[in-house]
Scaffold this motif. Structure first.
Motif, mmCIF file in Angstrom:
data_model
loop_
_atom_site.group_PDB
_atom_site.id
_atom_site.type_symbol
_atom_site.label_atom_id
_atom_site.label_comp_id
_atom_site.label_asym_id
_atom_site.label_seq_id
_atom_site.Cartn_x
_atom_site.Cartn_y
_atom_site.Cartn_z
ATOM 1 N N LYS A 145 0.872 -1.179 0.000
ATOM 2 C CA LYS A 145 0.000 0.000 0.000
ATOM 3 C C LYS A 145 0.904 1.222 0.000
ATOM 4 N N GLY B 54 1.252 5.617 -0.652
ATOM 5 C CA GLY B 54 0.515 6.868 -0.627
ATOM 6 C C GLY B 54 -0.304 6.981 0.652
ATOM 7 N N MET B 55 -0.921 8.137 0.805
ATOM 8 C CA MET B 55 -1.711 8.420 2.005
ATOM 9 C C MET B 55 -3.089 7.810 1.794
ATOM 10 N N ASP B 56 -3.158 6.512 1.917
ATOM 11 C CA ASP B 56 -4.377 5.813 1.505
ATOM 12 C C ASP B 56 -4.621 4.633 2.416
ATOM 13 N N GLY B 57 -5.749 4.641 3.073
ATOM 14 C CA GLY B 57 -6.048 3.580 4.018
ATOM 15 C C GLY B 57 -7.009 2.521 3.521
ATOM 16 N N VAL C 118 -7.889 -0.764 2.310
ATOM 17 C CA VAL C 118 -7.148 -2.026 2.204
ATOM 18 C C VAL C 118 -7.971 -3.188 1.660
ATOM 19 N N THR D 261 2.962 -5.472 3.056
ATOM 20 C CA THR D 261 3.671 -4.364 3.709
ATOM 21 C C THR D 261 2.691 -3.696 4.664
ATOM 22 N N GLY D 262 3.152 -2.758 5.388
ATOM 23 C CA GLY D 262 2.231 -1.918 6.150
ATOM 24 C C GLY D 262 1.671 -0.878 5.203
ATOM 25 N N LEU D 263 1.082 0.134 5.789
ATOM 26 C CA LEU D 263 0.481 1.198 4.973
ATOM 27 C C LEU D 263 1.480 2.314 4.718
ATOM 28 N N TYR D 264 1.080 3.201 3.817
ATOM 29 C CA TYR D 264 1.853 4.406 3.494
ATOM 30 C C TYR D 264 3.333 4.109 3.234
ATOM 31 N N ASN E 168 -4.057 13.601 1.823
ATOM 32 C CA ASN E 168 -2.629 13.938 1.753
ATOM 33 C C ASN E 168 -2.321 15.212 2.521
ATOM 34 N N GLU F 274 6.875 11.434 -1.961
ATOM 35 C CA GLU F 274 6.073 10.476 -1.194
ATOM 36 C C GLU F 274 4.601 10.523 -1.553
ATOM 37 N N LEU F 275 4.090 11.716 -1.807
ATOM 38 C CA LEU F 275 2.656 11.837 -2.016
ATOM 39 C C LEU F 275 2.317 12.459 -3.359
ATOM 40 N N ILE G 106 -10.491 1.873 7.970
ATOM 41 C CA ILE G 106 -9.955 2.704 6.903
ATOM 42 C C ILE G 106 -8.499 3.107 7.098
ATOM 43 N N HIS G 107 -7.946 2.743 8.226
ATOM 44 C CA HIS G 107 -6.498 2.664 8.384
ATOM 45 C C HIS G 107 -5.698 3.876 7.997
ATOM 46 N N TYR G 108 -6.207 5.079 8.154
ATOM 47 C CA TYR G 108 -5.350 6.232 7.915
ATOM 48 C C TYR G 108 -4.444 6.423 9.122
ATOM 49 N N HIS H 141 -0.811 0.663 11.837
ATOM 50 C CA HIS H 141 -1.877 -0.314 11.736
ATOM 51 C C HIS H 141 -1.421 -1.550 10.986
ATOM 52 N N MET I 47 -1.631 -4.843 8.641
ATOM 53 C CA MET I 47 -2.501 -5.375 7.584
ATOM 54 C C MET I 47 -2.615 -6.848 7.879
#
Lengths: 136, 559
Positions: A13, A15-18, A20, A40-43, B115, B131-132, B206-208, B555, B557
């Motif tokens: 994953k 980018g700034m995106d949750g 999943v 992987t983890g996020l971001y 972002n 990164e973004l 939603i894991h932000y 978080h 996965m």
């Protein structure tokens, strides 16, 4: 008869995106098809993704991106793979990828884009065929 | 005929009917709802006896609120047509607000660029590009109070109702909004709206980026406390099932998870010393409306009855207002397809209808381009028109709870309630929502159910028109929202850099230090957050200051 090596996939994953759900569902489909999936983890940054891919000796990097940053992220990933002289990792991407961006992504070296509604069976098939082609 | 004789007679008649029906054969071996509840061929008083009316249903506006939270519901006032909107810069968000307001929305809802808002990386940081790389695609990019004033330029805040759809750190977004209110000279007590302020659903689904649960909960309670003291017209929390539903679970599970989270928030507020009847009346909920039409309506009805029972029996609330479950609905984005996107207009309309029949107070109808991008102007208008047509053309809101009393609907409502309570008991047995989060209970459930659903789509047990059936070659793709992303990023970057240069550095530093001190202490976090925005801190700077004290929650996965 040669034992078939399991296809190893890094599901990343970026980018700034949750979101999943897609990554989870595709990962499970790949697992059920006999592949090994590393999440992987996020971001994750492109740097970290490529490092992990090399470390884990994967055949496939699967990106899941919904935040609109797919172009810069994939550009950077492909650049880093080239920088590390890696030619045999298949890179695919899913998520929210506007159809108009597919051509440019393919020309960058991304193997395919998998957008909403793609059957997981199709993804499994594509990767099996692609990885066997690459390893010949 | 007395009741027992009547039912005995009916049972005999039903057996005769069943024998005839079985000879005809049916399309499937069996039929089940999205949550796995078996659906019978026909429902009769054998499935639900109207004698249970007062105990199970009552009248709208009275316990147990099954038929509706208010006495007159949509006959008194239509649901709020609250379309979430926004992309690009604050100016773009402002223009889209005004466009929708001109066309008849009755509530605002700002979509926020992730972002910008939840990142720890400032937009004018060189690493942001790598990164973004973009802003404004997932929502409005508004990193400072200056941007936020532009967002609401020409929109008097005491004349609108706004939903702030933020849960990682709603205190931050609320504070930013309060900053605008103060600049406009609007007393906080006159502000009407909602902030989502539900971090538990973020851990589930939603894991932000977020802070560890105990700190998120503290900030959630702070917002509720702040609203109790300063904002009587504000709903300081909107406990959400939507995002969890979107991550792959069916209606019964969505309901159970949302109510379990609600229980956790009530407990946290009580622990903080808030009397139940002081804060409970302003609690709100936020649900999905997805692709099981009747089960969704049953879910909304069951939700009201369950919450009323929970508040009265579990928490001893006395004020009837504390027992009322008011809710906003968003039609389910995950049911919309990238293939043949015009079909999504019908999907959203049906899902919106379920929300109306289920007694929602507020509704967002997803746009047809949901699977592709943030709504284009054309798609946004169609979604709004959908609401207006449902409201004004088909006599739908003429009576309250029209499906009430249907043997099917009442039986289904009972079963949804029973199943959802049994899941809540499971969570209670683990020790509650927070311990269950630590055990990955929610992640495991969601992963399993999402995969089950996908297998059903793969096998065509679940049909999705245009995706696994009735596909067609699509020659002309629809036009999706496009804006100059490079220009947007450049503009925001320059704006942030300029603000950083021109702001009073001492005031800024003082505010950030105050924020850190407050985070380490007991002070209500909303006040120093407001101060930080007033001193022109960026959202990223604020996030970093909080992270310095709270740490960051990574978080997992989980498959």
């Amino acid at each position: 008869m040669e034992a078939t090596k399991k296809i190893r996939v890094l599901m990343a994953k970026a980018g700034m995106d949750g979101h999943v759900r897609g990554a989870i569902v595709v990962s499970r489909a790949l697992q059920e098809a006999g592949m090994e999936v590393i999440l992987t983890g996020l971001y994750q940054t492109p740097k970290k993704i490529v490092e992990t891919a090399i470390q884990e000796d994967v055949d496939v990097i699967g990106l899941s991106i919904h935040c609109g940053s797919h172009m810069p992220i994939l550009k950077e990933i492909m650049r880093r793979l080239r920088e590390n002289r890696i030619e045999d990792i298949t890179v695919v991407v899913g998520g929210i990828i506007p159809g108009g961006d597919r051509e440019e992504l393919l020309s960058m070296g991304v193997a395919e884009t998998f957008t909403p509604g793609t059957s997981t069976d199709r993804i499994v098939q594509f990767l099996k065929e692609r990885v066997s082609k690459v390893s010949k | 005929m007395d009741d027992d004789r009547f039912l005995k007679w009916l049972r005999e008649e039903e057996k005769k009917y069943a024998r005839m029906a079985e000879k005809m054969g049916e399309r499937q071996e069996s039929f089940t709802s999205a949550s796995g509840i078996p659906i019978k061929r026909i429902y009769t008083p054998l499935d639900w006896n109207p004698k249970e009316y007062m105990e199970k249903l009552g009248f709208p506006g009275g316990y147990p609120y099954t038929r509706g939270v208010y006495e007159t519901m949509h006959r008194g006032r239509l649901w709020t047509m609250r379309q979430e909107s926004g992309f690009g810069l604050a100016e773009d968000g402002n223009a889209r607000f005004k466009f929708l307001m001109k066309n008849g929305i009755t509530g605002l809802s700002a979509g926020i660029c992730k972002n910008t808002d939840v990142s720890f990386r400032d937009i004018d940081d060189p690493a942001f590009e790598e990164e973004l790389g973009v802003v404004g695609i997932t929502g409005i990019s508004s990193p400072t109070l200056v941007d936020h004033e532009i967002l609401f330029n020409g929109i008097p805040l005491d004349q609108v109702t706004l939903s702030i759809n933020e849960s990682q750190c709603a205190a931050r977004n609320l504070a930013q909004y309060l900053g605008v209110a103060q600049k406009q000279g609007v007393p906080l007590a006159n502000l009407r709206g909602t902030c989502q302020n539900d971090p538990l659903q973020v851990y589930h689904s939603i894991h932000y980026p977020i802070f560890p649960p105990e700190h998120s909960m503290r900030m959630t309670v702070n917002v509720i406390q702040f609203a109790c003291q300063n904002m009587p017209l504000w709903n300081p929390i909107s406990i959400s099932g939507y995002n969890v539903a979107e991550s792959g679970i069916p209606p019964v599970v969505e309901l159970a998870f949302a109510l379990a989270d609600g229980i956790a928030y009530i407990e946290a507020c009580l622990k903080a010393g808030l009397p139940i009847d002081q804060f409970a009346p302003r609690i709100a909920f936020f649900f999905s409306s997805a692709d099981d039409f009747f089960e969704e309506i049953a879910k909304f009805r069951a939700a009201r009855r369950m919450w009323a029972k929970i508040m009265k029996e579990r928490f001893g609330a006395k004020d009837p207002k504390s027992m009322r479950l008011r809710f906003h609905v968003q039609t389910a984005g995950s049911t919309l397809t990238a293939q043949q996107p015009y079909n999504n207009i019908i999907r959203s309309a049906v899902e919106g209808l379920a929300a109306i029949l289920g007694g929602a107070q507020s509704l967002h109808i997803d746009s047809m381009d949901e699977a592709l991008a943030v709504p284009s102007e054309e798609a946004a208008i169609i979604a709004l028109r959908t609401q207006q047509i449902l409201a004004h053309e088909f006599n739908i809101p003429q009576t309250i709870d029209p499906l009430g009393g249907s043997f099917f609907m009442e039986s289904l409502t009972d079963q949804v309630e029973e199943k959802a309570f049994s899941i809540i008991r499971q969570i209670d047995d683990i020790g509650g929502v927070l311990p269950a989060i630590k055990k990955n209970y929610f992640l495991n459930e969601i992963s399993k159910q999402a995969w089950d659903r996908q297998k059903k789509v793969n096998s065509k047990e679940k049909i999705v028109v245009g995706v696994n059936e009735f596909q067609m070659e699509e020659k002309s793709p629809i036009k999706i929202l496009d804006f100059d992303k490079k220009k947007a990023l450049e503009t925001v970057r320059k704006r942030v850099a300029r603000i950083r240069k021109e702001r009073d550095p001492q005031k800024f530093q003082k505010a950030i230090d105050h924020l850190r001190r407050a985070a380490s202490g007991q002070e209500n976090i909303v006040y120093p957050l407001l101060e930080a925005f007033e001193c022109l801190a960026t959202t990223a700077e604020i996030n970093r200051a909080l992270r310095d004290i709270f740490g960051e929650y990574t978080h997992p996965m989980v498959l």
